[in-house]
Design a protein around this motif. Structure first.
Motif, short mmCIF file in Angstrom:
data_model
loop_
_atom_site.label_atom_id
_atom_site.label_comp_id
_atom_site.label_asym_id
_atom_site.label_seq_id
_atom_site.Cartn_x
_atom_site.Cartn_y
_atom_site.Cartn_z
N VAL A 25 -6.75 8.83 -0.85
CA VAL A 25 -7.39 7.74 -0.11
C VAL A 25 -8.20 8.34 1.03
CG1 VAL A 25 -7.05 5.64 1.25
CG2 VAL A 25 -5.54 6.12 -0.70
N LEU A 60 -5.10 -0.60 -5.20
CA LEU A 60 -4.00 0.32 -5.46
C LEU A 60 -2.99 -0.29 -6.44
CD1 LEU A 60 -3.26 1.92 -1.96
CD2 LEU A 60 -4.67 2.80 -3.82
N LYS A 75 1.06 4.04 -3.04
CA LYS A 75 0.74 5.44 -2.78
C LYS A 75 1.91 6.34 -3.20
CE LYS A 75 -1.59 7.11 0.48
NZ LYS A 75 -1.99 7.64 1.79
N GLU A 76 3.11 5.90 -2.93
CA GLU A 76 4.28 6.69 -3.31
C GLU A 76 4.40 6.78 -4.83
OE1 GLU A 76 9.14 6.87 -2.57
OE2 GLU A 76 7.89 5.41 -1.49
N ASP A 109 -5.51 9.57 3.48
CA ASP A 109 -5.07 10.96 3.39
C ASP A 109 -6.02 11.87 4.16
OD1 ASP A 109 -2.84 10.52 1.50
OD2 ASP A 109 -4.44 9.93 0.13
N LEU A 115 -3.56 10.20 -6.69
CA LEU A 115 -4.40 9.37 -5.82
C LEU A 115 -4.76 10.11 -4.55
CD1 LEU A 115 -5.47 6.49 -4.78
CD2 LEU A 115 -3.17 6.24 -3.80
N ILE A 130 0.84 -1.20 0.00
CA ILE A 130 0.00 0.00 0.00
C ILE A 130 0.88 1.25 0.00
CG2 ILE A 130 -1.66 1.34 1.35
CD1 ILE A 130 -2.76 -1.42 2.35
N ARG A 131 1.86 1.27 0.86
CA ARG A 131 2.74 2.45 0.93
C ARG A 131 3.49 2.65 -0.38
NH1 ARG A 131 3.51 0.46 6.31
NH2 ARG A 131 5.34 -0.73 5.63
N HIS A 154 -3.60 4.48 6.39
CA HIS A 154 -3.18 4.80 5.03
C HIS A 154 -4.02 5.92 4.40
CE1 HIS A 154 -0.45 1.42 4.96
NE2 HIS A 154 -1.42 0.61 5.34
#
Length: 418
Positions: A82, A383, A73-74, A97, A80, A69-70, A95
């Motif tokens: 979340v 993701l 996202k990066e 935002d 994106l 997940i991390r 996770h």
């Protein structure tokens, strides 16, 4: 902080259903809402069930899921956003935002117009609202399509349309001398896009638990009565606080002619309440409050207005999730606070305020069945799909429905909480 899910996994018997310790993909293809508070609610038919989560994601341990997940996202960066609902498990919320209630999160998404994908870690009606309010080039994703809402399902478009026809046949459609319509529809945010659209085209409005009183005032300026759905408890508690007598709040049972009411009762009504409820908040009781007061003298009790009226009356305060958070923040070190709302939020508030004693009124751990269906495995899967250029589990509201629903939502936006 020890998460609710970790506690359940360590001691499944501490929860209302030992199956809560299993991964939610186990229940994706089975009838019902799955284990948790909504377990006994009747799932509407027909229901289109999603495919199960791919086996590879079911087998991954928590560390690998969080790492994926991390990394996703990066990689996706500003493309994106979340969103995590207050009631989500901590393993998912970490996770997000933005964290908030359904409407706060829909508004949060509006602050990220350049995001190509909005991943909504909540339930179906929330993702629908985000799609209605998002830009035409944005994709709204619900990590697990089985994450519905039993309360929202208690008022479907066909039943509400039938009730509206019966009411207008009885009450007419002509305004009174003050220009007020015979009845104005009000739907809670916890409802489908179709019902928000119904309100939009019939002069109605959407409400949240934060602005329900303002919305009812808006409706009474325009109508002689209100048809409030789907949550009877929010409608009753809000109207009662405004001074409306219970004798003017008949219940509408969609399975019975005139909702099971006499013509006179409907003519005398101020608020016609739909026979719906939240399974999480219905678990709270006056007996639990009495026990908390016995065991913790001086305890402050705050509950959500989706709780039954006797519970709200017995509490020290009642309000939305945002209100509950502010209530806790305004308390003092050493205070003891019992909270009547979903256990994941209560657990998080307790961790954020270690100098206070904060606990859930319900001694049994019983999270929202449908919120529980969002798991890091589903989040990692959608993701990874976005990284690969594939939009999985996209929620798309029909353009015509969205246009009418947006009317009711914009009216809600203008109805600021007191």
């Amino acid at each position: 902080m020890t998460s609710v899910q970790t506690v359940i996994a360590a001691d499944p018997e501490a929860s209302c259903d030992a199956d809560l310790a299993a991964g939610p993909w186990v229940f994706d293809l089975t009838p019902g809402y799955g284990p948790g508070a909504s377990e006994r609610d009747t799932l509407p038919e027909p229901v289109v069930r999603p495919d199960q989560l791919p086996a590879a994601y079911q087998r991954m341990d928590e560390a690998e899921l969080h790492a994926r997940i991390r990394a996703a996202k990066e990689t996706l960066g500003d493309r994106l956003v979340v969103l995590g609902h207050f009631y989500q498990r901590d393993e998912v919320v970490q996770h997000a935002d933005f964290v908030g209630d359904s409407f706060q999160l829909a508004n949060a998404a509006l602050t990220r117009p350049d995001a190509e994908a909005i991943v909504f870690c909540g339930v179906h009606f929330m993702a629908e609202t985000a799609d209605i309010l998002s830009g035409p080039d944005q994709h709204v994703v619900l990590p697990n399509l089985a994450a519905g809402c039993s309360m929202a399902d208690m008022a479907d478009e066909e039943s509400v349309e039938a009730a509206w026809e019966e009411l207008t046949d009885l009450l007419g459609t002509e305004p009174d001398a003050d220009g007020r319509q015979p009845v104005v529809p009000v739907t809670y945010m916890n409802s489908s896009a179709a019902l928000k659209a119904f309100c939009g085209r019939h002069g109605g409005i959407v409400c949240t638990s934060s602005n329900a009183a303002t919305v009812l005032e808006w409706a009474f300026e325009r109508g002689q009565r209100v048809l409030f759905f789907p949550d009877q408890h929010l409608g009753r508690n809000t109207a009662k606080a405004m001074g409306i007598g219970l004798d003017r709040m008949p219940m509408w049972d969609p399975a019975r002619f005139l909702g099971g009411n006499s013509e006179q009762a409907l003519q005398d009504a101020a608020v016609i309440l739909w026979h719906g409820f939240c399974s999480v908040h219905r678990r709270f009781s006056v007996a639990q409050i009495e026990r908390a007061r016995r065991e913790h003298p001086g305890v402050k009790v705050v509950v959500h207005p989706e709780c039954p009226m006797p519970v709200v009356d017995a509490a020290d305060a009642a309000g939305s999730t945002d209100f509950i958070q502010k209530f806790v923040a305004a308390s003092s070190p050493g205070d003891v606070i019992a909270i009547g709302t979903e256990v994941n939020l209560v657990n998080r508030l307790a961790a954020e305020h270690p100098d206070r004693t904060i606990f859930c009124l319900d001694p049994v751990i019983c999270p929202c069945s449908t919120m529980y269906r969002i798991h890091p495995g589903y989040l990692a899967w959608v993701l990874d799909g976005l990284v690969a250029g594939e939009v999985r589990n996209e929620i798309v509201v029909d353009a015509g429905v969205a246009a009418e629903a947006r009317v009711a939502l914009e009216r809600m936006l203008a109805a600021l909480p007191r």
